[in-house]
Design a protein around this motif. Structure first.
Motif, PDB file in Angstrom:
ATOM      1  N   ALA A  38      10.788   3.810   4.792  1.00  0.00           N
ATOM      2  CA  ALA A  38       9.432   3.569   4.311  1.00  0.00           C
ATOM      3  C   ALA A  38       8.460   4.611   4.870  1.00  0.00           C
ATOM      4  O   ALA A  38       7.599   5.108   4.141  1.00  0.00           O
ATOM      5  N   TRP A  39       8.604   4.956   6.134  1.00  0.00           N
ATOM      6  CA  TRP A  39       7.703   5.951   6.715  1.00  0.00           C
ATOM      7  C   TRP A  39       8.001   7.344   6.197  1.00  0.00           C
ATOM      8  O   TRP A  39       7.112   8.171   6.038  1.00  0.00           O
ATOM      9  N   ARG A  40       9.276   7.659   5.929  1.00  0.00           N
ATOM     10  CA  ARG A  40       9.609   8.977   5.392  1.00  0.00           C
ATOM     11  C   ARG A  40       9.051   9.150   3.990  1.00  0.00           C
ATOM     12  O   ARG A  40       8.729  10.263   3.588  1.00  0.00           O
ATOM     13  N   ALA A  41       8.932   8.063   3.251  1.00  0.00           N
ATOM     14  CA  ALA A  41       8.420   8.162   1.884  1.00  0.00           C
ATOM     15  C   ALA A  41       6.936   8.512   1.863  1.00  0.00           C
ATOM     16  O   ALA A  41       6.469   9.192   0.961  1.00  0.00           O
ATOM     17  N   ILE A  42       6.181   8.046   2.864  1.00  0.00           N
ATOM     18  CA  ILE A  42       4.741   8.299   2.853  1.00  0.00           C
ATOM     19  C   ILE A  42       4.314   9.386   3.830  1.00  0.00           C
ATOM     20  O   ILE A  42       3.156   9.772   3.845  1.00  0.00           O
TER      21      ILE A  42
END
Length: 55
Positions: A38-42
C-alpha cells in the motif's frame, strides 16, 4: 434427493480445496507485509520534473 449424493461430496471437496489454497498462501508468505504494498503504491520515488522555461 438423489442429487444430494452428488452435491454434498462436491461441496466438501470445494471447501477442502479452498482450505488447502488458504493454508498454502499462509505458508508461502502472502500475508507477511500487508502495509508495504500500500505504501509503495502511493510513495513518490521520483523527484518532480521541472517545467521547461519558455522564452
Amino acid at each position: 434427493m438423489e442429487i444430494l449424493v452428488i452435491l454434498v461430496p462436491l461441496a466438501l471437496a470445494l471447501g477442502g480445496a479452498g482450505l488447502v489454497a488458504f493454508l498454502w498462501s499462509l505458508r508461502s508468505g502472502q500475508y507477511d507485509d500487508l502495509d508495504g504494498a500500500a505504501w509503495r503504491a502511493i510513495a513518490d520515488d521520483e523527484p518532480p520534473q521541472e517545467a521547461p522555461v519558455k522564452r
